[in-house]
Structure formats: C-alpha cells, structure tokens
Design an enzyme around this catalytic site. Structure first.
Site, mmCIF file in Angstrom:
data_model
loop_
_atom_site.group_PDB
_atom_site.id
_atom_site.type_symbol
_atom_site.label_atom_id
_atom_site.label_comp_id
_atom_site.label_asym_id
_atom_site.label_seq_id
_atom_site.Cartn_x
_atom_site.Cartn_y
_atom_site.Cartn_z
ATOM 1 N N ARG A 138 42.292 34.154 55.226
ATOM 2 C CA ARG A 138 43.147 32.983 55.023
ATOM 3 C C ARG A 138 43.508 32.878 53.551
ATOM 4 N NH1 ARG A 138 43.656 28.936 58.786
ATOM 5 N NH2 ARG A 138 41.894 29.823 59.875
ATOM 6 N N SER A 156 50.979 35.961 66.472
ATOM 7 C CA SER A 156 51.252 34.813 67.310
ATOM 8 C C SER A 156 52.706 34.938 67.751
ATOM 9 C CB SER A 156 51.042 33.555 66.472
ATOM 10 O OG SER A 156 51.070 32.416 67.281
ATOM 11 N N GLU A 172 42.613 36.310 65.275
ATOM 12 C CA GLU A 172 44.072 36.268 65.404
ATOM 13 C C GLU A 172 44.775 37.167 64.381
ATOM 14 O OE1 GLU A 172 45.743 32.361 64.929
ATOM 15 O OE2 GLU A 172 47.770 33.167 64.734
ATOM 16 N N ARG A 214 45.849 40.887 57.412
ATOM 17 C CA ARG A 214 44.809 40.904 58.437
ATOM 18 C C ARG A 214 44.729 42.263 59.115
ATOM 19 N NH1 ARG A 214 44.721 34.892 61.325
ATOM 20 N NH2 ARG A 214 44.282 33.759 59.392
ATOM 21 N N ARG A 246 51.225 29.743 52.005
ATOM 22 C CA ARG A 246 50.741 28.557 52.713
ATOM 23 C C ARG A 246 49.706 27.826 51.879
ATOM 24 N NH1 ARG A 246 50.478 30.680 58.974
ATOM 25 N NH2 ARG A 246 52.632 31.440 58.937
#
Length: 425
Positions: free
Chosen positions: A279, A354, A351, A392, A264
């Site tokens: 991130r 999802s 988070e 994560r 990303r």
RNA sequence: GGUGGGAUGGCAGAGCGGUUGAAUGCACCAGUCUUGAAAACUGGCAUACGUUAAUAGCGUAUCUAGGGUUCGAAUCCCUAUCCCACCGCCA
C-alpha cells in the site's frame, strides 16, 4: 448516478436492492423533495412562459404605443413584474433541485442480481482458482527482506526523499518492474485487442466527478495547491474513462489500455499494510477501460477479468478470483471481481486486480453516449480493470520466484525484456 | 510572460438587441424520377428536462461555461476555460 426516473417510478425496489450494498436509502426524504420539485417546476415554468410570451409581444406593443405617442413605461413595468415573479420561483426551484441532486449524487450504483450478499471482504465469494502455491524447501522471505538483501528495494531512503509509503528500487529490480509494465501492455495490445493511450496524470474535478471519486471520496486524493482544483490521478480509470465525457461516440466497443502512475493519499487506512510495497502513495498500474453497448457489458466484464488473469497465467503466478459481496462493492460499481495473487510470505491471496462493470452509472455522470439503432443518443456502459497493479505484481514475482540463495528467478516471459537475464541477485 | 483574433446544430458557415431553436451549404433519412445507380426535384433531420400511457402533443432550457445589463440577449458588459496567430522565455 442512478436514473432519476427509476427512483421516481420504483423507489422501493431500488431501496431494497441497495440494501445488498448495505446502503439505506431515505425514500421518504427523496419522495418529499421530489414532490416539492414537481410543484415548483410546474409553477416556475408557467411563470417563465408568461414572461416569454409577454416579452415577445413587446416589440409590437412598444411600436404601437410610440406611434400613438403613448407612454411606454407602464408596458415595461408589467414586464418587470413578471420578471420578478419568475425569478423568485426560479430561486425556490433551484434550491430544491440542488438538494435533490446532492442526494442523487450520494446514492451508490445498484448491484447486479448476481452480487452475493455480505458485509465485508470476508464474505466475498471465490469463483475460481488457478495454479498451485509453490512449496519451498527453505524459509521463505517476504519481498522487503528479499529486496533489501541485494539493495534493490529501499524504503528508508524513499522515506528520506519523501516520507513513508514510498519506495525506491534500483538495478535489476527496477528493470524488472519496468519489464512487467512492458509485458502487460504488449499482451493487452497484441493479444486482447486494446489500443494504448497516453493520458494526463493530473485531472480536474469534473473528471473525478465523472468517474465517481468526487464528491464523496476527496480524502483519498492528492490535491494540488492550485486555484484550478487539480488532482493527481488515483487510477488511470479517471483520465481514460473521461476521454469520452460529454461525447457521443460513433462506434462501440472501445477498448483502451494505459500505463500510469497512481497516487493515493489513503487517509482512511493508516496502520494497514505499513510494511513493504502493498500500500503506497505512489504506484504503477496498467489499466484497461472499455466503453460498450449496454447489452454487452456483462459479457465484457467476464472477458475483462480473463484479460487480467492471462497476465498472471503467463507469469505462472497462482491466483484466485473472487466476486465482491454487496458490502465490499465500490460506490460506482454494479459488480466487481477481484483477482488475488498468492503471497508465500503471508500464506494467503492478496488483491492484485479489480475489474468492474459500472453499467451506465459513470456514463450518466459523464454524459458519455453512443447512437443506438434508432439513431438516438443513449448512455453507454463503462468497465475497467487493472491489468495489473505493477508494484504488487513485482512483489508477487519476488516472493513466488525466490530461490534458496536469496536471488530471484525471472519468469520466462519477462526474460526477453530483461536482455535474457535469468536471475536478479 | 506579452499582444491580438476566435469559440454558433454531425461538419462548414450567416446572424451582432425583439415571430432566431437559429439563414444557407454539405452530410444524413424518406419519397418522386430511373431497369438499377447517379444527377435533379420534394419533404424530413438537435439535445436535455418536465408533463403524459406515449419515442403523440404542449411547456421550459440550451448558440464554450458562469455571472450581469434589459420588459426582451446567439447578439451588449464582466469572469473563466479552450483554440488560433505573433513576440519573449524555457525543456
């Protein structure tokens, strides 16, 4: 994409529900375009019909004319005229249809009735909490310091090799990262009934369009310098969901799981979570994707969230599950649950997964269908969820399992995958 | 990288400029026959969009995709993609 028929028949209701997502639908613009489209389409099809039937009769007419020794050119000239008129009408129609499509493609999915109102992540609603955050009798470190202490996690060298927002792991930590992946896959395959797939990590633009990343979110993607318009996958959702693009599947449900890297560019989030592994431009994820009958998708979403939660329970990591409010909900999703894991260094939940139901929104873009009870093709429903984001999860394990001496205990379920090792130091 | 060959309905496979949305076979569905089944026979059997109260009619589009030639294209031309075969090269 939403059903154009729904917009035509009940646009005000759609507009109202999209407000939950903080999207203002320009109903007047849509209706005006739609009115034009209808008139132009009727006219264009009429002309086309005239042209077709004339052409069809031409074989006979030419034969007769030639038999009588008459000139054939006037017959052709009339055909030419019909052709011009029809082509002009087509051009007009195409213009309006393109405008209509562009508008349609930019409209997000309608949120489910159960989605709470709200503007951003602060308005998400917690639905459950599992496990108690561990209390430490020493000063907790974050994963960056923990990893640096035994040279397991190295952001400086990763920056040298590539740039910022990349990481390099070595030794026990790299192995633990791999063990987590293996553990997640095994659990979903053996206990949750998923079939493992291996997929390309580079996809074409049709695939990104199918799942809704394009055309709106191109800035988050890494694009290859290649005339074929290839992109690195931002999530395995893209290649897995597109497996059934333009297909009519025989049997539902289909539950697939894959482990892939994700890339990303995160153009919109400079300055957020710059420290550590939260991130990154490149990370690993185990992704679950389901293709289900439209009647089953809401039950499937609950089950899917459960599948993801199971991983955290087995790892004994405290977490909470929230339902995203309308304003925080993604473009293609009708409803999303985020699972947030406890991070001791931040003293809050972050988070880690999802899980979303997309209804027929992606399926319509992809033309992914199944045969219903009448044997007719019908759009299926798609869902996906991380199970889990591996980087994560590693970070959460490091922080939650840290010891006073700076070592990290290995969760029980991972030890068999780590040759029985109990600690990383 | 080079040279050939190909892509047609759920599948197999005709068609190579004018009632072809598409022969034929298989599969599938309904019926006849049969105690039941099989076989045989009869009929049906694509999708999307538009119009519509309509899953009724009617219209438009679709023979990998996108352009072009033509009054008319599954059929001719160009481009792209994918597949197959052979040669070369490399993990």
């Amino acid at each position: 994409m939403l059903d154009p028929k729904l917009l035509r028949s009940d646009i005000n209701a759609v507009a109202e529900r999209l407000l939950v997502k903080r999207y203002r639908l320009d109903t007047a613009a849509f209706l005006a375009l739609e009115e034009q489209r209808k008139a132009l389409q009727l006219a264009a099809e009429d002309l086309q019909q005239e042209r077709n039937s004339y052409s069809k009769s031409m074989g006979k007419l030419i034969g007769e004319a030639k038999a009588k020794g008459e000139d054939v050119e006037p017959l052709k000239a009339k055909g030419e005229q019909l052709k011009m008129a029809s082509a002009a009408a087509d051009t007009e129609l195409t213009e309006v249809q393109d405008a209509l499509n562009a508008m349609l493609q930019g409209i997000p999915n309608i949120p489910h009735q159960s989605v709470p109102a709200g503007n951003d992540e602060d308005d998400n609603v917690e639905v459950r909490r599992w496990g108690e955050p561990h209390t430490f009798d020493f000063d907790v470190k974050d994963h960056v310091d923990l990893g640096a202490a035994f040279n397991g996690l190295d952001f400086d060298r990763a920056a040298k090799i590539t740039g910022s927002r990349f990481s390099q792991m070595r030794g026990g930590l790299a192995s633990l990262h791999r063990a987590l992946t293996q553990f997640m896959l095994n659990t979903h395959i053996q206990e949750h009934g998923y079939e493992e797939v291996y997929v390309p990590y580079i996809v074409n633009r049709e695939s990104l369009y199918g799942t809704g990343q394009l055309p709106k979110f191109a800035e988050d993607l890494f694009k290859l310098d290649d005339e074929r318009e290839f992109y690195l996958i931002p999530t395995a959702e893209v290649p897995i969901t597109n497996i059934y693009r333009n297909e009519i599947v025989e049997k539902l449900p289909i539950k697939l799981v894959a482990h892939t890297p994700c890339f990303r560019s995160e153009a919109g989030s400079y300055g957020r979570d710059t420290r550590g592994m939260i991130r990154q431009h490149q990370f690993e994820k185990v992704e679950m994707v389901q293709f289900v009958h439209p009647d089953e998708s809401w039950d499937a979403l609950e089950a899917l969230v459960g599948d993801a939660e199971t991983i955290l329970q087995k790892l004994e990591l405290p977490y909470r599950t929230v339902v995203l409010c309308g304003g925080d909900l993604g473009f293609s999703a009708a409803k999303t649950y985020d699972i947030e894991v406890w991070l001791p260094s931040e003293g809050k939940y972050r988070e880690i997964s999802s899980c979303s139901n997309f209804g027929d929104f992606q399926a319509r873009r992809m033309k992914a269908r199944f045969r219903n009870a009448e044997g007719k093709p019908e759009l299926l429903h798609t869902l996906n969820g991380s199970g889990l984001a591996v980087g994560r999860t590693l970070l959460a394990v490091m922080e939650n399992y840290q010891q006073a001496d700076g070592s990290i205990a290995i969760p029980d379920v991972l030890r068999p995958l780590m040759n029985g090792q109990t600690h990383i130091k």
